[in-house]
Design a protein around this motif. Sequence first.
Motif, PDB file in Angstrom:
ATOM      1  N   HIS A   1       0.544  -1.111   0.347  1.00 47.13           N
ATOM      2  CA  HIS A   1       0.676   0.777   0.056  1.00 47.13           C
ATOM      3  C   HIS A   1       1.203   1.394   0.015  1.00 47.13           C
ATOM      4  CE1 HIS A   1      -3.824  -1.517   0.147  1.00 47.13           C
ATOM      5  NE2 HIS A   1      -3.852  -2.892   1.582  1.00 47.13           N
ATOM      6  N   LEU A   2       2.350   1.666   0.284  1.00 44.50           N
ATOM      7  CA  LEU A   2       2.887   2.324   0.436  1.00 44.50           C
ATOM      8  C   LEU A   2       3.399   2.408  -1.101  1.00 44.50           C
ATOM      9  CD1 LEU A   2       3.589   4.700   2.801  1.00 44.50           C
ATOM     10  CD2 LEU A   2       6.191   2.836   2.636  1.00 44.50           C
ATOM     11  N   VAL A   3       3.836   1.295  -1.648  1.00 44.07           N
ATOM     12  CA  VAL A   3       4.220   1.743  -3.005  1.00 44.07           C
ATOM     13  C   VAL A   3       3.730   2.358  -3.643  1.00 44.07           C
ATOM     14  CG1 VAL A   3       5.494   0.849  -5.106  1.00 44.07           C
ATOM     15  CG2 VAL A   3       5.822   0.208  -2.778  1.00 44.07           C
ATOM     16  N   LEU A   4       2.045   1.271  -3.455  1.00 49.03           N
ATOM     17  CA  LEU A   4       0.794   2.118  -4.449  1.00 49.03           C
ATOM     18  C   LEU A   4       0.192   3.280  -4.044  1.00 49.03           C
ATOM     19  CD1 LEU A   4      -1.270  -1.320  -3.903  1.00 49.03           C
ATOM     20  CD2 LEU A   4      -0.336  -0.006  -6.274  1.00 49.03           C
ATOM     21  N   ASP A   5       0.215   3.795  -2.685  1.00 44.53           N
ATOM     22  CA  ASP A   5       0.586   5.557  -2.088  1.00 44.53           C
ATOM     23  C   ASP A   5       1.127   6.600  -3.282  1.00 44.53           C
ATOM     24  OD1 ASP A   5      -1.254   4.624  -1.022  1.00 44.53           O
ATOM     25  OD2 ASP A   5      -0.146   5.016   0.556  1.00 44.53           O
TER      26      ASP A   5
ATOM     27  N   ALA B   1       2.987   5.581  -6.042  1.00 47.40           N
ATOM     28  CA  ALA B   1       2.363   4.998  -7.510  1.00 47.40           C
ATOM     29  C   ALA B   1       1.793   6.658  -7.583  1.00 47.40           C
ATOM     30  CB  ALA B   1       2.682   3.992  -8.290  1.00 47.40           C
ATOM     31  N   VAL B   2       0.244   6.326  -7.568  1.00 46.69           N
ATOM     32  CA  VAL B   2      -0.959   6.191  -7.509  1.00 46.69           C
ATOM     33  C   VAL B   2      -1.269   8.048  -7.590  1.00 46.69           C
ATOM     34  CG1 VAL B   2      -3.603   6.899  -6.751  1.00 46.69           C
ATOM     35  CG2 VAL B   2      -2.648   4.953  -7.409  1.00 46.69           C
ATOM     36  N   GLY B   3      -0.055   8.898  -6.113  1.00 47.74           N
ATOM     37  CA  GLY B   3      -0.457   9.731  -5.706  1.00 47.74           C
ATOM     38  C   GLY B   3       0.268  11.125  -7.270  1.00 47.74           C
ATOM     39  N   LEU B   4       1.256   9.588  -7.012  1.00 43.63           N
ATOM     40  CA  LEU B   4       1.570  11.283  -8.163  1.00 43.63           C
ATOM     41  C   LEU B   4       1.265  10.815  -9.040  1.00 43.63           C
ATOM     42  CD1 LEU B   4       4.827  12.792  -9.021  1.00 43.63           C
ATOM     43  CD2 LEU B   4       5.464  10.782  -9.281  1.00 43.63           C
ATOM     44  N   ALA B   5       0.795   9.790  -9.245  1.00 40.81           N
ATOM     45  CA  ALA B   5      -0.049   9.667 -11.267  1.00 40.81           C
ATOM     46  C   ALA B   5      -0.849  10.795 -11.115  1.00 40.81           C
ATOM     47  CB  ALA B   5      -0.665   8.293 -11.930  1.00 40.81           C
ATOM     48  N   HIS B   6      -1.932  10.982 -10.229  1.00 43.59           N
ATOM     49  CA  HIS B   6      -2.815  12.001 -10.114  1.00 43.59           C
ATOM     50  C   HIS B   6      -2.224  13.211 -10.235  1.00 43.59           C
ATOM     51  CE1 HIS B   6      -6.320   9.450  -9.320  1.00 43.59           C
ATOM     52  NE2 HIS B   6      -5.825   8.956  -8.105  1.00 43.59           N
ATOM     53  N   ALA B   7      -1.244  13.539  -9.885  1.00 41.21           N
ATOM     54  CA  ALA B   7      -0.623  14.778  -9.862  1.00 41.21           C
ATOM     55  C   ALA B   7      -0.539  15.350 -11.232  1.00 41.21           C
ATOM     56  CB  ALA B   7       0.201  14.948  -9.172  1.00 41.21           C
ATOM     57  N   LEU B   8       0.336  14.149 -11.760  1.00 42.85           N
ATOM     58  CA  LEU B   8       0.277  14.256 -13.617  1.00 42.85           C
ATOM     59  C   LEU B   8      -0.123  14.575 -14.241  1.00 42.85           C
ATOM     60  CD1 LEU B   8       4.402  12.471 -12.488  1.00 42.85           C
ATOM     61  CD2 LEU B   8       4.220  14.739 -12.899  1.00 42.85           C
TER      62      LEU B   8
ATOM     63  N   ALA C   1      -3.504  -6.436  -2.350  1.00 44.87           N
ATOM     64  CA  ALA C   1      -3.513  -4.699  -1.968  1.00 44.87           C
ATOM     65  C   ALA C   1      -4.654  -3.893  -3.393  1.00 44.87           C
ATOM     66  CB  ALA C   1      -2.408  -4.453  -1.941  1.00 44.87           C
ATOM     67  N   LEU C   2      -4.674  -4.136  -4.578  1.00 43.90           N
ATOM     68  CA  LEU C   2      -5.491  -3.399  -5.543  1.00 43.90           C
ATOM     69  C   LEU C   2      -7.039  -3.742  -4.776  1.00 43.90           C
ATOM     70  CD1 LEU C   2      -3.351  -3.499  -8.376  1.00 43.90           C
ATOM     71  CD2 LEU C   2      -3.708  -1.258  -6.789  1.00 43.90           C
ATOM     72  N   MET C   3      -7.048  -5.067  -4.338  1.00 46.10           N
ATOM     73  CA  MET C   3      -8.712  -5.168  -4.009  1.00 46.10           C
ATOM     74  C   MET C   3      -9.125  -4.727  -3.613  1.00 46.10           C
ATOM     75  SD  MET C   3      -8.515  -9.415  -4.886  1.00 46.10           S
ATOM     76  CE  MET C   3     -10.263 -10.213  -4.658  1.00 46.10           C
ATOM     77  N   GLU C   4      -8.337  -3.512  -2.010  1.00 49.26           N
ATOM     78  CA  GLU C   4      -8.889  -3.269  -1.480  1.00 49.26           C
ATOM     79  C   GLU C   4      -8.942  -1.544  -1.688  1.00 49.26           C
ATOM     80  OE1 GLU C   4      -7.602  -4.008   3.272  1.00 49.26           O
ATOM     81  OE2 GLU C   4      -5.093  -4.757   1.517  1.00 49.26           O
TER      82      GLU C   4
ATOM     83  N   ASP D   1      -9.023   3.297  -6.823  1.00 53.35           N
ATOM     84  CA  ASP D   1      -8.303   4.968  -6.793  1.00 53.35           C
ATOM     85  C   ASP D   1      -8.133   5.435  -8.167  1.00 53.35           C
ATOM     86  OD1 ASP D   1      -5.726   4.315  -4.503  1.00 53.35           O
ATOM     87  OD2 ASP D   1      -5.351   2.682  -5.873  1.00 53.35           O
ATOM     88  N   HIS D   2      -9.833   5.335  -8.828  1.00 53.57           N
ATOM     89  CA  HIS D   2      -9.760   6.284 -10.439  1.00 53.57           C
ATOM     90  C   HIS D   2      -8.602   6.226 -11.247  1.00 53.57           C
ATOM     91  CE1 HIS D   2     -13.431   6.286  -7.275  1.00 53.57           C
ATOM     92  NE2 HIS D   2     -12.562   6.752  -6.102  1.00 53.57           N
ATOM     93  N   LEU D   3      -8.148   4.856 -11.241  1.00 53.35           N
ATOM     94  CA  LEU D   3      -6.820   4.956 -12.308  1.00 53.35           C
ATOM     95  C   LEU D   3      -7.236   3.509 -12.484  1.00 53.35           C
ATOM     96  CD1 LEU D   3      -3.906   6.770 -10.770  1.00 53.35           C
ATOM     97  CD2 LEU D   3      -5.474   7.107 -12.765  1.00 53.35           C
TER      98      LEU D   3
END
Length: 396
Positions: free
Chosen positions: A98-102, A104-111, A132-135, A138-140
């Motif tokens: 989840h930390l890794v996904l946070d 990647a996802v946070g940066l993807a939304h910003a970009l 982890a993705l099943m939980e 992230d709208h991506l």
Amino acid sequence: MITVEDTRVIGEARVLAGLDQNLQQHLLTHGPLPELSREDYVRLCEAVGLRGRGGAAFPVALKLQDLPARGVEAVVVNGSESEPVSRKDRLLLTRAPHLVLDGAVGLAHALRAPHVLIAVHDTAAATSLRQALMERDDHLAIEVLDTPGRFVAGEARAVLSALEGGVAVPPGRRVLPTRKGYHQRPTFLSNVETFAQLAVLARLGSRGFSSTGLISEPGTQLLTVDGAVRRPGVIETPTGVPLNTVLEYAGAEPGPVLLGGYHGRWLAQTDGVLLQRPEVSAGIVLALGSSTCPLGEVTRVAEWLRGQSAGQCGPCVFGLASLVDDFARLTVGDPQGWHDAHRHLGLIPGRGACAHPDGTARFLTSALEVFDDDVQLHLTGRGCGRPVLGVLGGTR
């Protein structure tokens, strides 16, 4: 899979805080991820001097600034941890997904990038990420994609080729992913720990992030410590921690140390050495000890590296083969092997299609310097009298 006993912390746990947690527990440990803009990420990365946690240690802010204002195609997490000894990225993917996904996802939304692609070659890591993705929601478009585990397959351009369905080898042209990445579109690509650190930075801010580590590059780092040590594993430390502190913590035997893995360099003395980028490279610390034959260990790794060549340029196909032959002859006492090794090592750097020949040459050049006494013993024809124990590992 790395167990609890394999992880340790010197100082404050950040990326290793809250391992083996579901999403709810993860958020209780780390807190919610703030919504940041692209400018916010650039400012934060500049403020703390954040560098990529792979081998290149490239400044993250510069990579972000090189992307166009619009049209970023994807954020790619390079989880193809192809360095045989390294375990830090697999640890994060399996026990802190989840930390890794946070990150990647946070940066993807910003970009405003529509895709997050995670390249992995480890089955346990891929399974952990998919669970982890099943939980999450992230709208991506987030995909976990399998890649080969060969050494050169972890190079950024080789990963992109694999993600596009091609062969996982670096192309001859050296084009930055920020310009032509996934499907020839601008792409932000970095390794697993970089994204975990971004998630920590986004939550703590520059001041909180800078409360530990070096002034020039604060925060923590993950180190894989192995070889002639009583307690191998992954250690989180402040940046700039003394190498001797890490070796003592891991219970290392006295002797030379390899920093940075198979593309790293040897150290004869460890006093006064601070572990920071780019010196520590991919975050690998290997203690050799004194019971094994240094020259035999180095030759064994060189032979493995030759087999990992992409086979697309002369320095790899012919240069690495020649070096293996040179070191093999040197090991049995042939003086011409010593002369040929020095000659070939001077011809390889800067001429390959990727970094593999250069990294291998750096590893072997430093070995000849640090193990000169051992080399001289072998040149007598009697050898050093020690067996090759495979302390450097990873070549099975």
